[in-house]
Design a protein around this motif. Structure first.
Motif, mmCIF file in Angstrom:
data_model
loop_
_atom_site.group_PDB
_atom_site.id
_atom_site.type_symbol
_atom_site.label_atom_id
_atom_site.label_comp_id
_atom_site.label_asym_id
_atom_site.label_seq_id
_atom_site.Cartn_x
_atom_site.Cartn_y
_atom_site.Cartn_z
ATOM 1 N N UNK A 59 -12.449 7.759 -40.705
ATOM 2 C CA UNK A 59 -11.298 6.994 -41.228
ATOM 3 C C UNK A 59 -10.304 7.927 -41.897
ATOM 4 N N UNK A 60 -10.822 8.859 -42.703
ATOM 5 C CA UNK A 60 -9.949 9.778 -43.431
ATOM 6 C C UNK A 60 -9.120 10.634 -42.469
ATOM 7 N N UNK A 61 -9.768 11.150 -41.437
ATOM 8 C CA UNK A 61 -9.064 12.008 -40.490
ATOM 9 C C UNK A 61 -8.130 11.226 -39.574
ATOM 10 N N UNK A 62 -8.476 9.959 -39.323
ATOM 11 C CA UNK A 62 -7.685 9.175 -38.378
ATOM 12 C C UNK A 62 -6.621 8.304 -38.997
ATOM 13 N N UNK A 63 -6.462 8.345 -40.313
ATOM 14 C CA UNK A 63 -5.464 7.514 -40.984
ATOM 15 C C UNK A 63 -4.294 8.386 -41.423
ATOM 16 N N UNK A 64 -3.107 8.175 -40.850
ATOM 17 C CA UNK A 64 -1.942 8.999 -41.204
ATOM 18 C C UNK A 64 -1.560 8.841 -42.671
ATOM 19 N N UNK A 65 -1.100 9.910 -43.266
ATOM 20 C CA UNK A 65 -0.625 9.847 -44.652
ATOM 21 C C UNK A 65 0.569 8.897 -44.749
ATOM 22 N N UNK A 66 0.624 8.111 -45.806
ATOM 23 C CA UNK A 66 1.724 7.182 -46.020
ATOM 24 C C UNK A 66 1.603 5.877 -45.268
ATOM 25 N N UNK A 67 0.469 5.641 -44.617
ATOM 26 C CA UNK A 67 0.314 4.407 -43.836
ATOM 27 C C UNK A 67 -0.144 3.226 -44.683
ATOM 28 N N UNK A 68 -0.534 3.481 -45.937
ATOM 29 C CA UNK A 68 -1.034 2.399 -46.793
ATOM 30 C C UNK A 68 0.048 1.968 -47.781
ATOM 31 N N UNK A 69 1.191 1.549 -47.262
ATOM 32 C CA UNK A 69 2.317 1.213 -48.126
ATOM 33 C C UNK A 69 2.358 -0.260 -48.496
ATOM 34 N N UNK A 70 1.689 -1.090 -47.752
ATOM 35 C CA UNK A 70 1.694 -2.523 -48.039
ATOM 36 C C UNK A 70 0.324 -2.948 -48.554
ATOM 37 N N UNK A 71 0.304 -4.088 -49.249
ATOM 38 C CA UNK A 71 -0.961 -4.608 -49.768
ATOM 39 C C UNK A 71 -1.917 -4.939 -48.635
ATOM 40 N N UNK A 72 -1.378 -5.544 -47.556
ATOM 41 C CA UNK A 72 -2.223 -5.914 -46.423
ATOM 42 C C UNK A 72 -2.866 -4.687 -45.790
ATOM 43 N N UNK A 73 -2.092 -3.604 -45.659
ATOM 44 C CA UNK A 73 -2.634 -2.382 -45.057
ATOM 45 C C UNK A 73 -3.702 -1.763 -45.944
ATOM 46 N N UNK A 74 -3.478 -1.776 -47.251
ATOM 47 C CA UNK A 74 -4.448 -1.200 -48.181
ATOM 48 C C UNK A 74 -5.752 -1.990 -48.182
ATOM 49 N N UNK A 75 -5.627 -3.329 -48.224
ATOM 50 C CA UNK A 75 -6.828 -4.169 -48.228
ATOM 51 C C UNK A 75 -7.594 -4.013 -46.914
ATOM 52 N N UNK A 76 -6.872 -3.973 -45.798
ATOM 53 C CA UNK A 76 -7.528 -3.805 -44.495
ATOM 54 C C UNK A 76 -8.237 -2.455 -44.413
ATOM 55 N N UNK A 77 -7.583 -1.397 -44.938
ATOM 56 C CA UNK A 77 -8.204 -0.065 -44.940
ATOM 57 C C UNK A 77 -9.486 -0.073 -45.772
ATOM 58 N N UNK A 78 -9.444 -0.745 -46.926
ATOM 59 C CA UNK A 78 -10.643 -0.843 -47.754
ATOM 60 C C UNK A 78 -11.749 -1.581 -47.001
ATOM 61 N N UNK A 79 -11.371 -2.607 -46.237
ATOM 62 C CA UNK A 79 -12.346 -3.324 -45.425
ATOM 63 C C UNK A 79 -12.977 -2.439 -44.372
ATOM 64 N N UNK A 80 -12.193 -1.571 -43.765
ATOM 65 C CA UNK A 80 -12.735 -0.672 -42.738
ATOM 66 C C UNK A 80 -13.651 0.380 -43.355
ATOM 67 N N UNK A 81 -13.279 0.890 -44.523
ATOM 68 C CA UNK A 81 -14.130 1.880 -45.192
ATOM 69 C C UNK A 81 -15.473 1.266 -45.568
ATOM 70 N N UNK A 82 -15.446 0.070 -46.169
ATOM 71 C CA UNK A 82 -16.707 -0.577 -46.535
ATOM 72 C C UNK A 82 -17.518 -0.950 -45.300
ATOM 73 N N UNK A 83 -16.834 -1.205 -44.181
ATOM 74 C CA UNK A 83 -17.556 -1.481 -42.936
ATOM 75 C C UNK A 83 -18.307 -0.258 -42.437
ATOM 76 N N UNK A 84 -17.651 0.917 -42.503
ATOM 77 C CA UNK A 84 -18.327 2.145 -42.093
ATOM 78 C C UNK A 84 -19.514 2.448 -43.017
ATOM 79 N N UNK A 85 -19.311 2.259 -44.325
ATOM 80 C CA UNK A 85 -20.401 2.496 -45.277
ATOM 81 C C UNK A 85 -21.558 1.533 -45.013
ATOM 82 N N UNK A 86 -21.221 0.256 -44.770
ATOM 83 C CA UNK A 86 -22.269 -0.737 -44.505
ATOM 84 C C UNK A 86 -23.038 -0.398 -43.231
ATOM 85 N N UNK A 87 -22.324 0.046 -42.185
ATOM 86 C CA UNK A 87 -23.002 0.419 -40.946
ATOM 87 C C UNK A 87 -23.965 1.573 -41.143
ATOM 88 N N UNK A 88 -23.548 2.558 -41.919
ATOM 89 C CA UNK A 88 -24.425 3.697 -42.185
ATOM 90 C C UNK A 88 -25.623 3.285 -43.039
#
Length: 473
Positions: A59-88
């Protein structure tokens, strides 16, 4: 020799031995096993931590800098991070349940159970966070309610229904693992619910690789996650199927005799083939399945109550339910399916030269076996409500003589002033002045174990020197 009375402690150093079914229960003391250090546990902990960091690296390598400018994008990114952690964490949790012997040797039974419990709680939080954040983030992006977003995901996204079912299973397993609820459930029900967690791995697989933002594209990340899945499944098959099958084909255990130790306790003697080659330590346990009508479908963990002697095995069981009551009627020659040996409640996992052992009721069984392998000079405190509740006393007295062991029988209820004083920090220091410099092995009812741990900690015993018998995985 000081005789013991109710509410008092007595030291016993008798020289008698007991015989059951023609088999001497007074063994020739085996060699003291070498210590096993914490190096393997530390290495595995480091590897798991590296794996956790690597799980979110895509996620860190594949997420462009400055892409988390909106609340929806930030919340969705947090959802993807917790999804990767949960899968592991799900893969790690299943690996912990695989019963690989190397994991128990490296981590230790008590530590493995603690990791399993803590990772399970963290996994549940991660899954619920992932679900909540994704729902809120996607609903904001589509400008619709969270409830409407649930309908969209279930109706339009492949494998999403199975992911929701997997989450429901995890909630049920997590709820049943709460200590008070688990104690209220029959062992068979709890065990069945716990095993259903394997379905989470199966049901969540498709969702991860169909919709996971970092996993759906072919490439090294997707290939690496699939390899992790294959590795965990292979470990599960080896630990749960192949190794037990090989063990039982090699040793071919059978019931030799069933002996009553008390009105509600029995000892089951087993014979087999090549028992002289069985690598087993006193204090370890097996999961036993007796292949007779009424018993074959249940597998229960029981400790061996005598160290390995190359001729027979023995487990001593307290009759507390239908299954254990049925064991009284086992016929000689009954085939036994065993899985083990398991557990690190052994002399090999001591960190100091001398030991104090504290047992309550039928908790004496693994400790009785350990006494054969601990260095001389150990001390044993045996708690029982009445003299009739003391098990294997003749064998304990024999071991006290042969192994230079001090034994105190503390008789009475936990509310009696004598036992309460003796099991206090001052009482423990009075009986065993160097208690803070000993390993302490505890096995018995939960109340006794919890009370003793508190008293031991207040008496200055470091946490790493306290060993608990654990049968959870």
């Amino acid at each position: 020799m000081t005789h013991s009375h109710t509410h008092a402690a007595g030291r016993r150093t008798g020289t008698t031995s007991s015989r059951h079914g023609g088999r001497s229960a007074a063994p020739v003391p085996p060699q003291i096993p070498a210590r096993r250090g914490p190096g393997g546990r530390r290495l595995l902990a480091a590897l798991l931590l590296v794996g956790l960091l690597a799980s979110v690296l895509p996620w860190w390598l594949g997420t462009p800098a400055g892409s988390l400018r909106t609340t929806a994008a930030t919340v969705t990114a947090a959802g993807r991070i917790t999804g990767l952690i949960a899968g592991y964490l799900l893969l790690v949790q299943v690996l912990m349940m695989s019963r690989l012997s190397v994991l128990e040797r490296w981590i230790g039974g008590e530590q493995l159970a603690r990791w399993h419990r803590d990772i399970g709680a963290t996994l549940l939080v991660a899954v619920l966070s992932h679900l909540s954040l994704i729902l809120v983030g996607y609903a904001d992006l589509r400008n619709q309610s969270v409830l409407a977003e649930v309908g969209t995901l279930l109706g339009d996204y492949e494998d999403m229904l199975s992911a929701f079912v997997a989450t429901g299973i995890m909630l049920v397993v997590g709820f049943s693992s709460v200590r008070a609820i688990r104690r209220a459930l029959p062992y068979e029900v709890w065990h069945l619910l716990h095993r259903s967690s394997y379905l989470v791995l199966l049901l969540g697989y498709g969702h991860q690789f169909t919709h996971g933002a970092q996993l759906y594209k072919p490439g090294p990340v997707r290939t690496g996650w699939i390899a992790l899945y294959l590795l965990v499944v292979a470990a599960l098959l080896w630990g749960r199927v192949i190794a037990p099958l090989a063990f039982n084909l090699r040793y071919r255990l059978r019931v030799a005799d069933v002996v009553a130790e008390s009105p509600d306790t029995i000892s089951i003697y087993l014979t087999g083939e090549r028992l002289g080659r069985l690598e087993m330590l006193g204090g370890q346990y097996f999961r036993w399945r007796f292949l007779t009508p009424g018993c074959w479908w249940q597998s229960h963990p029981f400790s061996v109550s005598a160290a390995a002697n190359g001729r027979w095995l023995r487990l001593t069981v307290k009759v507390v339910g239908r299954h254990t009551a049925d064991l009284r009627d086992l016929e000689p020659g009954t085939r036994v399916w065993a899985h083990g040996p398991s557990g690190t409640f052994t002399a090999a996992h001591r960190v100091r030269e001398r030991a104090l052992l504290i047992a309550g009721g039928s908790g004496i069984t693994p400790i009785r076996a350990m006494l054969e392998e601990l260095p001389p000079g150990a001390a044993l405190i045996y708690r029982a409500r009445t003299p009739a509740d003391v098990l294997l006393s003749r064998e304990l007295d024999w071991l006290a003589q042969e192994r230079d062991t001090s034994i105190w029988y503390v008789i009475g209820s936990r509310d009696d002033p004598g036992p309460r004083q003796l099991m206090s920090p001052d009482g423990l220091r009075q009986l065993v002045p160097d208690v803070a410099r000993r390993d302490v092995y505890l096995c018995g009812p939960p109340g006794l174990v919890e009370q003793s741990v508190r008293a031991l900690r207040r008496a200055g015993v470091p946490r790493r020197q306290i060993h608990l018998a654990t049968f959870e995985l």
